[in-house]
Scaffold this active site. Structure first.
Site, PDB file in Angstrom:
ATOM      1  N   CYS A  49       0.864  -1.188   0.000  1.00  5.49           N
ATOM      2  CA  CYS A  49       0.000   0.000   0.000  1.00  5.49           C
ATOM      3  C   CYS A  49       0.899   1.236   0.000  1.00  5.49           C
ATOM      4  O   CYS A  49       2.059   1.156  -0.416  1.00  5.49           O
ATOM      5  CB  CYS A  49      -0.988  -0.036   1.163  1.00  5.49           C
ATOM      6  SG  CYS A  49      -0.230  -0.088   2.801  1.00  5.49           S
TER       7      CYS A  49
ATOM      8  N   ASN B 275       2.192   1.491   4.430  1.00  4.73           N
ATOM      9  CA  ASN B 275       2.472   0.226   5.142  1.00  4.73           C
ATOM     10  C   ASN B 275       2.147   0.327   6.631  1.00  4.73           C
ATOM     11  O   ASN B 275       2.834  -0.266   7.479  1.00  4.73           O
ATOM     12  CB  ASN B 275       3.920  -0.231   4.915  1.00  4.73           C
ATOM     13  CG  ASN B 275       4.201  -1.671   5.358  1.00  4.73           C
ATOM     14  OD1 ASN B 275       5.281  -1.976   5.847  1.00  4.73           O
ATOM     15  ND2 ASN B 275       3.257  -2.576   5.199  1.00  4.73           N
TER      16      ASN B 275
ATOM     17  N   CYS C  66      -1.555   0.722   7.358  1.00  2.31           N
ATOM     18  CA  CYS C  66      -2.995   0.415   7.439  1.00  2.31           C
ATOM     19  C   CYS C  66      -3.335  -0.832   6.622  1.00  2.31           C
ATOM     20  O   CYS C  66      -3.424  -1.938   7.169  1.00  2.31           O
ATOM     21  CB  CYS C  66      -3.853   1.597   6.969  1.00  2.31           C
ATOM     22  SG  CYS C  66      -3.640   3.107   7.949  1.00  2.31           S
ATOM     23  N   ARG C  67      -3.510  -0.672   5.305  1.00  2.61           N
ATOM     24  CA  ARG C  67      -4.082  -1.755   4.501  1.00  2.61           C
ATOM     25  C   ARG C  67      -3.184  -2.971   4.354  1.00  2.61           C
ATOM     26  O   ARG C  67      -3.614  -4.104   4.608  1.00  2.61           O
ATOM     27  CB  ARG C  67      -4.460  -1.226   3.108  1.00  2.61           C
ATOM     28  CG  ARG C  67      -5.608  -0.242   3.128  1.00  2.61           C
ATOM     29  CD  ARG C  67      -5.700   0.519   1.816  1.00  2.61           C
ATOM     30  NE  ARG C  67      -4.568   1.413   1.635  1.00  2.61           N
ATOM     31  CZ  ARG C  67      -4.330   2.137   0.550  1.00  2.61           C
ATOM     32  NH1 ARG C  67      -5.173   2.044  -0.474  1.00  2.61           N
ATOM     33  NH2 ARG C  67      -3.301   2.943   0.472  1.00  2.61           N
ATOM     34  N   SER C  68      -1.941  -2.771   3.904  1.00  2.00           N
ATOM     35  CA  SER C  68      -1.122  -3.964   3.604  1.00  2.00           C
ATOM     36  C   SER C  68      -0.730  -4.764   4.848  1.00  2.00           C
ATOM     37  O   SER C  68      -0.739  -6.004   4.789  1.00  2.00           O
ATOM     38  CB  SER C  68       0.083  -3.612   2.727  1.00  2.00           C
ATOM     39  OG  SER C  68       0.970  -2.740   3.365  1.00  2.00           O
TER      40      SER C  68
ATOM     41  N   ASP D 218      -8.483   3.528   0.887  1.00  2.00           N
ATOM     42  CA  ASP D 218      -7.532   3.925   1.921  1.00  2.00           C
ATOM     43  C   ASP D 218      -8.311   4.475   3.115  1.00  2.00           C
ATOM     44  O   ASP D 218      -8.985   5.498   2.993  1.00  2.00           O
ATOM     45  CB  ASP D 218      -6.618   5.002   1.326  1.00  2.00           C
ATOM     46  CG  ASP D 218      -5.534   5.414   2.280  1.00  2.00           C
ATOM     47  OD1 ASP D 218      -5.552   4.964   3.438  1.00  2.00           O
ATOM     48  OD2 ASP D 218      -4.652   6.188   1.858  1.00  2.00           O
TER      49      ASP D 218
HETATM   50  P1  4NP Z   1      -1.894   2.768   3.973  1.00  2.00           P
HETATM   51  O1  4NP Z   1      -2.586   4.124   4.515  1.00  2.00           O
HETATM   52  O2  4NP Z   1      -1.303   3.104   2.617  1.00  2.00           O
HETATM   53  O3  4NP Z   1      -3.030   1.811   3.894  1.00  2.00           O
HETATM   54  O4  4NP Z   1      -0.837   2.389   5.004  1.00  2.00           O
HETATM   55  C1  4NP Z   1      -1.943   5.361   4.547  1.00  2.00           C
HETATM   56  C2  4NP Z   1      -1.009   5.621   5.532  1.00  2.00           C
HETATM   57  C3  4NP Z   1      -0.402   6.858   5.588  1.00  2.00           C
HETATM   58  C4  4NP Z   1      -0.718   7.830   4.654  1.00  2.00           C
HETATM   59  C5  4NP Z   1      -1.644   7.561   3.659  1.00  2.00           C
HETATM   60  C6  4NP Z   1      -2.248   6.320   3.600  1.00  2.00           C
HETATM   61  N1  4NP Z   1      -0.092   9.109   4.733  1.00  2.00           N
HETATM   62  O5  4NP Z   1      -0.472   9.995   3.939  1.00  2.00           O
HETATM   63  O6  4NP Z   1       0.779   9.325   5.575  1.00  2.00           O
END
Ligand code: 4NP
Length: 162
Positions: free
Chosen positions: A18, A21, A23-25, A132
């Site tokens: 993702c 790294n 939240c989703r992955s 997301d």
């Molecule tokens: P992820 O979510 O890609 O599922 O881990 C996010 C985590 C952080 C951010 C965006 C999405 N960020 O903008 O910091």
């Protein structure tokens, strides 16, 4: 030869990717770890992000909480950024959304596994992109857990059918 259309039956390896790294992955990795073990499938699993903002940090506390409510422990997770040798180390490199897939394609440079999109790869008809939850509310994080479970069930069905 692109290997993302071939199923290697003995201990295939899958990397979930993702943006951050956190939240989703890591969630999908934890769900896959649990459900693949329950299904008797031996897999090497990992997760990473295309971005570097959260490298070394744990999962987002909201993700930790929603995952824990459903029985998945993300406490030991630490974020890392994708590396070009991940395409060689992993049989499948599966992005959560189209933006991250584009980033992976530009990083791969024709060496190693061709990246794909996680939910379509797992045979989930919709959505094709894993939303997301980062800028949303607690409900979004709970929905992420349910979607990760649907995706992983599809992934297991695909591996079993091979
Ligand atoms: P992820 O979510 O890609 O599922 O881990 C996010 C985590 C952080 C951010 C965006 C999405 N960020 O903008 O910091």
């Amino acid at each position: 030869m692109p290997n993302n259309y071939m199923i290697k039956k003995d201990n295939p390896s899958i990397l979930f990717v993702c943006l951050g790294n956190i939240c989703r992955s890591p969630l999908v990795e934890a769900v896959a770890r649990r459900r693949c073990t329950q299904a008797g499938l031996q897999l090497t699993l990992g997760s990473c992000g295309t971005g570097n903002w959260h490298v070394g940090k744990g999962a987002d506390p909201r993700m930790l909480r929603a995952a824990a409510e459903a029985g998945y422990d993300l406490a030991s997770h630490r974020a890392r950024q994708v590396r070009s040798d991940d395409f060689v180390a992993y049989d499948w490199v599966l992005a959560m959304d189209g933006d991250n897939l584009d980033t992976l394609r530009s990083l791969r440079r024709d060496r190693g596994s061709e990246p794909g999109l996680f939910l379509p790869w797992a045979g989930v008809p919709s959505p094709s992109e894993f939303p997301d939850p980062y800028f949303g509310d607690a409900d979004g994080f709970r929905q992420s857990v349910a979607l990760a479970e649907r995706g992983v069930d599809g992934l297991i069905a695909r591996l079993r059918a091979a």
